[in-house]
Design a protein around this motif. Structure first.
Motif, PDB file in Angstrom:
ATOM      1  N   ARG A 134       0.814  -1.222   0.000  1.00 43.75           N
ATOM      2  CA  ARG A 134       0.000   0.000   0.000  1.00 43.75           C
ATOM      3  C   ARG A 134       0.843   1.265   0.000  1.00 43.75           C
ATOM      4  N   ARG A 292      -3.569   6.387  -2.438  1.00 45.76           N
ATOM      5  CA  ARG A 292      -4.846   6.679  -1.776  1.00 45.76           C
ATOM      6  C   ARG A 292      -5.997   5.964  -2.488  1.00 45.76           C
ATOM      7  N   PHE A 293      -5.980   5.971  -3.813  1.00 46.57           N
ATOM      8  CA  PHE A 293      -7.021   5.257  -4.564  1.00 46.57           C
ATOM      9  C   PHE A 293      -6.979   3.763  -4.268  1.00 46.57           C
ATOM     10  N   VAL A 295      -5.728   2.210  -1.560  1.00 47.42           N
ATOM     11  CA  VAL A 295      -6.158   1.949  -0.190  1.00 47.42           C
ATOM     12  C   VAL A 295      -7.682   1.968  -0.092  1.00 47.42           C
ATOM     13  N   ARG A 296      -8.330   2.780  -0.908  1.00 46.94           N
ATOM     14  CA  ARG A 296      -9.798   2.857  -0.878  1.00 46.94           C
ATOM     15  C   ARG A 296     -10.477   1.760  -1.689  1.00 46.94           C
ATOM     16  N   GLY A 297      -9.678   0.816  -2.197  1.00 47.47           N
ATOM     17  CA  GLY A 297     -10.275  -0.363  -2.816  1.00 47.47           C
ATOM     18  C   GLY A 297     -10.287  -0.382  -4.329  1.00 47.47           C
ATOM     19  N   ARG A 298      -9.686   0.614  -4.969  1.00 47.97           N
ATOM     20  CA  ARG A 298      -9.635   0.609  -6.429  1.00 47.97           C
ATOM     21  C   ARG A 298      -8.658  -0.453  -6.923  1.00 47.97           C
ATOM     22  N   GLN A 428      -4.964  -6.428  -3.449  1.00 46.40           N
ATOM     23  CA  GLN A 428      -6.193  -6.081  -2.779  1.00 46.40           C
ATOM     24  C   GLN A 428      -6.243  -6.689  -1.391  1.00 46.40           C
ATOM     25  N   VAL A 431      -4.329  -4.428   0.875  1.00 45.32           N
ATOM     26  CA  VAL A 431      -5.098  -3.257   1.238  1.00 45.32           C
ATOM     27  C   VAL A 431      -6.124  -3.611   2.299  1.00 45.32           C
TER      28      VAL A 431
END
Length: 434
Positions: A134, A292-293, A295-298, A428, A431
């Protein structure tokens, strides 16, 4: 499960900073010739076509040696390969101060390329070993940004030294910087498990946060088998196009400002740093935003591809610089072009760990990728010099560079797969563990 080991140390960021400092110095040393060449050319009687050869000769050795350098990093480690490489390129830079003709200059440019070939695969391996998934794009952006910082520093630093003491002293100063850094790297760098200042919590963070690299237990593929994968060829072509565009700014950009836009030494040192400053900001911001993207699941690969594709498309505005009448407008377009291109810089540094058939071949794939990119560094200055010799203008070279940026964007978009050998799920999962 929450760790009871206390707060993690942050040695990994110091390692990324030290690797980045090496990148700064490699780019100062390789770029000093670009600022000095208009004055060296006068003293050593070098015609424009041969100037292009001088600018590109470094990249010939660099591109060839990157292939074995990546393998050496996999076998010997980043500490030894990067450190010895730094000693080698520092000596080559120092010796350039004593050149008396084209032959000796070309020989030292080859030696410089051999030494600096250690940098890219070493930094990629260090990032893979020191950072959880990450944080890897931010870390990559941090050390890769050193190339832009080096470019920013080179123009005012070298132009100032030349104005005061001449171009030979400039090579002495920047060569000494390389030797100092190499000694520091050899003293400081160790893998996380062996580094004296890494605490148990940081080792836990590095070791358990997951990885987007290929699984270590996957059977090691033979080196030549890298070329059987579509992803390898996409990285080869895409990075060729990326570097063809980037190395205009490292090689012919100062000469363009002096010869086509009438910049004197003072203006070159001050205004010529603007595109590099813009690129520093965009690359660092890109690495941060990508992480950041993710970490937010993208989807990590789609995020990284999206940034590099959009950046290279916008970078094609370099072709429009030839259409504007004022030097200020041309410089603004070039700043936009360079800044947009480097939006994709952090993505490139993460691809070898994703697409390598085995985690033990990350350095080898990094060497292949960067070798292909630096074939562009070899050919680009020669092609540009030949076109300028034939037409007396920078128009066609800039238009060609813009077209190649578009080709690179399409390569990453269409040919590079949306899944790596490591499988996106590994990234993923990392993350999800945060």
């Amino acid at each position: 499960m929450t760790s009871t080991l206390g707060r993690a140390s942050r040695v990994r960021w110091q390692i990324a900073g030290l690797a980045g400092l090496g990148t700064v110095i490699t780019n100062i040393d390789r770029s000093t010739i670009s600022v000095a060449l208009p004055f060296m050319g006068h003293d050593l009687h070098i015609p424009p076509l041969v100037e292009g050869l001088v600018l590109s000769w470094f990249f010939l050795a660099y591109a060839i040696v990157l292939l074995p350098a990546g393998v050496l990093v996999d076998k010997l480690g980043a500490r030894l390969v990067y450190g010895v490489g730094g000693l080698l390129w520092g000596i080559a830079t120092l010796a350039t101060a004593a050149v008396t003709g084209i032959a000796s200059l070309l020989g030292l440019r080859l030696l410089l390329g051999i030494g600096e070939a250690s940098q890219y695969p070493s930094c990629i391996q260090a990032t893979q070993r020191w950072f959880p998934s990450r944080e890897r794009t931010t870390a990559t952006g941090l050390w890769d940004m050193g190339a832009r910082v080096g470019g920013v520093i080179t123009l005012p630093l070298v132009a100032g030294i030349i104005a005061v003491a001449g171009w030979r002293v400039a090579f002495l100063v920047v060569g000494a910087l390389a030797l100092l850094w190499a000694v520091g790297w050899l003293i400081e760098y160790r893998d996380p498990q062996r580094h004296r200042r890494v605490n148990a919590r940081e080792r836990e963070l590095i070791g358990t946060a997951g990885s987007d690299a290929a699984p270590a237990d996957r059977p090691r593929a033979r080196w030549r088998e890298l070329f059987r994968h579509r992803s390898t060829w996409a990285l080869i072509l895409g990075y060729f196009c990326f570097n063809y565009t980037a190395y205009f700014f490292i090689t012919w950009f100062p000469s363009y400002l002096v010869k086509d836009r009438g910049f004197d030494l003072l203006k070159l040192g001050f205004f010529g740093a603007i595109p590099g400053l813009v690129a520093v900001v965009t690359e660092l911001a890109s690495g941060f935003l990508q992480d950041r993207f993710i970490v937010r699941g993208r989807n990590p690969i789609r995020v990284r591809k999206g940034f590099i594709v959009s950046g290279m498309l916008v970078s094609s505005v370099i072709a429009l610089a030839v259409l504007v009448p004022s030097a200020g407008a041309a410089l603004a377009l070039l700043a936009v072009s360079y800044g947009a291109l480097l939006i994709g810089g952090p993505s490139l540094g993460t691809f070898p760990a994703i697409y390598a058939p085995s985690s033990s071949q990350t350095g080898a794939l990094a060497g292949v990728q960067n070798s292909a990119g630096n074939v562009a560094g070899f050919l680009g200055p020669i092609v540009t010099g030949a076109i300028i010799t034939a037409t007396g203008s920078f128009v066609l070279p800039l238009v060609l560079t813009g077209a190649i940026a578009v080709i690179g964007a399409m390569t990453f978009l269409v040919i590079l797969p949306n899944r790596g050998h490591a499988a996106v799920e590994a990234d993923q999962a990392a993350v999800g563990a945060v």
